[in-house]
Design an enzyme around this catalytic site. Sequence first.
Site, PDB file in Angstrom:
ATOM      1  N   GLU A  61       0.347  -3.027  14.656  1.00  0.00           N
ATOM      2  CA  GLU A  61      -0.178  -2.520  13.329  1.00  0.00           C
ATOM      3  C   GLU A  61      -1.556  -2.392  13.251  1.00  0.00           C
ATOM      4  O   GLU A  61      -2.417  -3.199  14.144  1.00  0.00           O
ATOM      5  CB  GLU A  61       0.532  -3.047  12.185  1.00  0.00           C
ATOM      6  N   HIS A 119      -2.152   2.088   0.932  1.00  0.00           N
ATOM      7  CA  HIS A 119      -1.535   2.146   2.334  1.00  0.00           C
ATOM      8  C   HIS A 119      -1.864   3.646   2.799  1.00  0.00           C
ATOM      9  O   HIS A 119      -1.606   4.619   1.838  1.00  0.00           O
ATOM     10  CB  HIS A 119       0.023   1.817   2.170  1.00  0.00           C
ATOM     11  N   ARG A 156      -6.498  -0.728   7.363  1.00  0.00           N
ATOM     12  CA  ARG A 156      -6.174  -0.052   6.432  1.00  0.00           C
ATOM     13  C   ARG A 156      -7.089   0.804   5.472  1.00  0.00           C
ATOM     14  O   ARG A 156      -7.256   1.901   5.147  1.00  0.00           O
ATOM     15  CB  ARG A 156      -5.306  -0.788   5.376  1.00  0.00           C
ATOM     16  N   HIS A 198      -0.651   0.012  -2.478  1.00  0.00           N
ATOM     17  CA  HIS A 198       0.372  -0.694  -1.781  1.00  0.00           C
ATOM     18  C   HIS A 198       0.282  -2.383  -2.051  1.00  0.00           C
ATOM     19  O   HIS A 198       1.382  -2.749  -2.228  1.00  0.00           O
ATOM     20  CB  HIS A 198       0.117  -0.464  -0.250  1.00  0.00           C
ATOM     21  N   ARG A 249      -6.459  -6.791   3.028  1.00  0.00           N
ATOM     22  CA  ARG A 249      -5.297  -7.649   3.853  1.00  0.00           C
ATOM     23  C   ARG A 249      -4.920  -7.057   5.367  1.00  0.00           C
ATOM     24  O   ARG A 249      -4.921  -5.793   5.486  1.00  0.00           O
ATOM     25  CB  ARG A 249      -4.079  -7.737   2.900  1.00  0.00           C
TER      26      ARG A 249
HETATM   27  P1  FAD Z   1       8.202  -9.974  -4.697  1.00  0.00           P
HETATM   28  O1  FAD Z   1       9.011  -9.673  -3.506  1.00  0.00           O
HETATM   29  O2  FAD Z   1       7.646  -8.509  -5.190  1.00  0.00           O
HETATM   30  O3  FAD Z   1       9.061 -10.481  -5.726  1.00  0.00           O
HETATM   31  C1  FAD Z   1       8.538 -10.545  -7.147  1.00  0.00           C
HETATM   32  C2  FAD Z   1       9.734 -11.165  -7.799  1.00  0.00           C
HETATM   33  O4  FAD Z   1       9.085 -11.438  -9.197  1.00  0.00           O
HETATM   34  C3  FAD Z   1      11.051 -10.335  -8.063  1.00  0.00           C
HETATM   35  O5  FAD Z   1      12.179 -11.027  -8.147  1.00  0.00           O
HETATM   36  C4  FAD Z   1      10.738  -9.950  -9.620  1.00  0.00           C
HETATM   37  O6  FAD Z   1      12.106  -9.568 -10.285  1.00  0.00           O
HETATM   38  C5  FAD Z   1      10.111 -11.093 -10.250  1.00  0.00           C
HETATM   39  N1  FAD Z   1       9.421 -10.790 -11.421  1.00  0.00           N
HETATM   40  C6  FAD Z   1       8.221 -10.043 -11.492  1.00  0.00           C
HETATM   41  N2  FAD Z   1       7.877 -10.077 -12.899  1.00  0.00           N
HETATM   42  C7  FAD Z   1       8.815 -11.075 -13.420  1.00  0.00           C
HETATM   43  C8  FAD Z   1       8.937 -11.413 -14.605  1.00  0.00           C
HETATM   44  N3  FAD Z   1       8.008 -11.150 -15.825  1.00  0.00           N
HETATM   45  N4  FAD Z   1       9.739 -12.286 -15.123  1.00  0.00           N
HETATM   46  C9  FAD Z   1      10.666 -12.901 -14.327  1.00  0.00           C
HETATM   47  N5  FAD Z   1      10.697 -12.395 -12.819  1.00  0.00           N
HETATM   48  C10 FAD Z   1       9.778 -11.536 -12.494  1.00  0.00           C
HETATM   49  N6  FAD Z   1       4.150  -6.953   3.794  1.00  0.00           N
HETATM   50  C11 FAD Z   1       4.386  -7.529   5.050  1.00  0.00           C
HETATM   51  O7  FAD Z   1       4.083  -8.657   5.295  1.00  0.00           O
HETATM   52  N7  FAD Z   1       5.055  -6.642   5.968  1.00  0.00           N
HETATM   53  C12 FAD Z   1       5.386  -5.351   5.598  1.00  0.00           C
HETATM   54  O8  FAD Z   1       6.092  -4.968   6.448  1.00  0.00           O
HETATM   55  C13 FAD Z   1       5.353  -4.902   4.653  1.00  0.00           C
HETATM   56  N8  FAD Z   1       5.603  -3.690   4.012  1.00  0.00           N
HETATM   57  C14 FAD Z   1       5.720  -3.442   2.841  1.00  0.00           C
HETATM   58  C15 FAD Z   1       6.217  -2.257   2.374  1.00  0.00           C
HETATM   59  C16 FAD Z   1       6.318  -1.685   1.012  1.00  0.00           C
HETATM   60  C17 FAD Z   1       6.926  -0.383   0.676  1.00  0.00           C
HETATM   61  C18 FAD Z   1       5.930  -2.707   0.145  1.00  0.00           C
HETATM   62  C19 FAD Z   1       5.795  -2.080  -1.540  1.00  0.00           C
HETATM   63  C20 FAD Z   1       5.147  -3.808   0.432  1.00  0.00           C
HETATM   64  C21 FAD Z   1       5.162  -4.111   1.889  1.00  0.00           C
HETATM   65  N9  FAD Z   1       4.656  -5.373   2.009  1.00  0.00           N
HETATM   66  C22 FAD Z   1       4.610  -5.978   3.563  1.00  0.00           C
HETATM   67  C23 FAD Z   1       3.915  -6.336   0.921  1.00  0.00           C
HETATM   68  C24 FAD Z   1       5.039  -7.341   0.838  1.00  0.00           C
HETATM   69  O9  FAD Z   1       6.350  -6.722   0.795  1.00  0.00           O
HETATM   70  C25 FAD Z   1       4.977  -8.101  -0.563  1.00  0.00           C
HETATM   71  O10 FAD Z   1       3.680  -8.186  -0.701  1.00  0.00           O
HETATM   72  C26 FAD Z   1       5.715  -9.441  -0.501  1.00  0.00           C
HETATM   73  O11 FAD Z   1       6.884  -9.027  -0.270  1.00  0.00           O
HETATM   74  C27 FAD Z   1       5.588 -10.000  -2.087  1.00  0.00           C
HETATM   75  O12 FAD Z   1       6.591 -11.058  -2.043  1.00  0.00           O
HETATM   76  P2  FAD Z   1       6.443 -11.908  -3.478  1.00  0.00           P
HETATM   77  O13 FAD Z   1       7.814 -12.743  -3.159  1.00  0.00           O
HETATM   78  O14 FAD Z   1       5.324 -12.246  -3.695  1.00  0.00           O
HETATM   79  O15 FAD Z   1       6.974 -10.504  -4.641  1.00  0.00           O
HETATM   80  C1  SIN Z   2       3.997  -1.080   6.664  1.00  0.00           C
HETATM   81  O1  SIN Z   2       4.916  -1.263   7.320  1.00  0.00           O
HETATM   82  O2  SIN Z   2       3.210  -0.292   7.121  1.00  0.00           O
HETATM   83  C2  SIN Z   2       3.608  -2.071   5.816  1.00  0.00           C
HETATM   84  C3  SIN Z   2       3.247  -3.227   6.367  1.00  0.00           C
HETATM   85  C4  SIN Z   2       2.363  -4.104   5.436  1.00  0.00           C
HETATM   86  O3  SIN Z   2       2.007  -3.635   4.146  1.00  0.00           O
HETATM   87  O4  SIN Z   2       2.011  -5.345   5.675  1.00  0.00           O
END
Ligand code: FAD
Ligand code: SIN
Length: 534
Positions: free
Chosen positions: A117, A245, A293, A354, A389
């Site tokens: 990527e 993104h 990015r 993103h 990032r």
């Molecule tokens: P999240 O997975 O967002 O989890 C947050 C949790 O907190 C959820 O369970 C939610 O219900 C809970 N929550 C929020 N507020 C509250 C509240 N007030 N009370 C109780 N619960 C709450 N990253 C990569 O490394 N590789 C990728 O390929 C990639 N692709 C992506 C594609 C997309 C479309 C998106 C949107 C993001 C992508 N990212 C990628 C980024 C990555 O997915 C996220 O940064 C990562 O998954 C965040 O994980 P997290 O556990 O911190 O938060």
């Molecule tokens: C993507 O698949 O382009 C998202 C990857 C990322 O946000 O790290």
Amino acid sequence: MPSSDVLILGSGAAGLSTAIKIAMERSDLSIMVLSKTAAEESNTKYAQGGIAAVWNLNVDDFSKHIADTLDAGDDLSNPKIVEIVVEEGPKRVQEIINWGTRFDLGHDSKEYDLAREGGHSEKRILHYKDLTGWEIQRALLEKTKEYPNIKIAEHYFAINLLTQHHLGYQVTRVTPNIECYGAYVLNKNTHQIETFTSKVTVVATGGAGQIYRNTTNPVIASGDGIAMMYRAKGRCANMEFVQFHPTALFNPAGENPDFLISEAVRGFGGILKTQDGNEFMYNYDERGSLAPRDIVARAIDHEMKTRGEDFVCLDCTHLDKERFKDHFPTIYGKCMSLGIDPFKDMIPVVPACHYFCGGIYTDEFGKTSLDKLYACGECTCTGLHGANRLASNSLLEALVFGHRIAEDVITKIDDIHLKSGIPEWDEEGTTQPKEMVLITQSWKELKEIMSSYVGIVRSNVRLRRAMRRLDILYRETESLYNTTKLSPQLCELRNLITIGYLVTRSAKMRSESRGLHFTTDYPDKKAFLEDTLM
Ligand code: FAD
Ligand code: SIN
């Protein structure tokens, strides 16, 4: 009053991996994981491209992944944290494989198929088709079932962190030793606010993409944890570094969220072109469509503005059809459902909000500025991402810090006691909300303000105007908050306004352009470095 040894706010990769790692070591600790909707709904679930880790040691090594991460971070990453995440990363990835996560194998069906990527000098992205996040979320949720001491409470919305403030003491940003005792939580099933006390609390609430009109983030991404931390007078940092993104699917119907066309498609050979078919990225960076990015998103923004066009295109017409369909079944299906055949038509794409590189400030064990409070995942500023990032580094960060927090909690928790005497939530004097339109309209206004004035390109005039508009929204929303019974929508709006304020204020504080923060008033980088701590 529900109580637990460990309270984890969030059930994405960060929250679940922390819970599992604590439970693996300590079956005697009660671990409560809260999710504000269904447990599987998270940013994690939507991750497409994959998870970055040094895997093929014949061509790759830690120093290359470290250099790529530092390069993307534009000199603002903390080199020590980058080393920790990159060097511990492969162990954490192997663990989730052992827990049942599937990644695609290459042609020989022996080695993992590693993708590339933007900003990565080697192929090092492990992926499961274009559904990597869904697969990781599935495997982690499955793994939690092995531990009876992990309880996942769905539809529990955390509102505020409990500190000495709730015991009647004055707490300010300079109060030393602020402690966290748990959280006030809205039970969405009963509409009652419950007091969850805990010995330690972990904020893992994810990002805040919903402050912008166009975002790849699901509607749950409203920055609740960061806003709660700021209200609790804890430290947040680097909030101006919002990652757009480059390639969300152009979405004239206004779908929320915007559908992502993974960066892995460019890693697979997709080429960015203007609508009239000219490849433009080499005019901006020698890495072309696979530049980091911030560079690609700004280049697209510039092309769209100078040409007066609503989108640019991703040309995949030359790619191997069968391999593409196999690797990107969701993307292919989405395009076809809209009448876009990626092998005949160029895919229309636009940048969309993103990822938040800033957030709750932590040390190398995920400890925050509040005692007994940790933070993990996208809601944090650990020092890994700096000003931008590197793709696919965030899932890795969540796993590495989940592990480190668990290690720290396990050594400390036996000396911590539950706090008693926390008063129940007082909703005296509040009434049922009469007009939801007050909330929905303010949310729309917030998105307009942030998208128009605090987007990819900023200026002093735009930031000042955003601040004035945000101030009006803030005052109106506080008045609603103080007089009406709380709803998740009102809490989310309030949190998003706080995030908008923090992004704008940090952007105003940074009188230079660096990484994701570009301002026409200070187009160059400063020689000295600073985090925007608040
Ligand atoms: P999240 O997975 O967002 O989890 C947050 C949790 O907190 C959820 O369970 C939610 O219900 C809970 N929550 C929020 N507020 C509250 C509240 N007030 N009370 C109780 N619960 C709450 N990253 C990569 O490394 N590789 C990728 O390929 C990639 N692709 C992506 C594609 C997309 C479309 C998106 C949107 C993001 C992508 N990212 C990628 C980024 C990555 O997915 C996220 O940064 C990562 O998954 C965040 O994980 P997290 O556990 O911190 O938060
Ligand atoms: C993507 O698949 O382009 C998202 C990857 C990322 O946000 O790290």
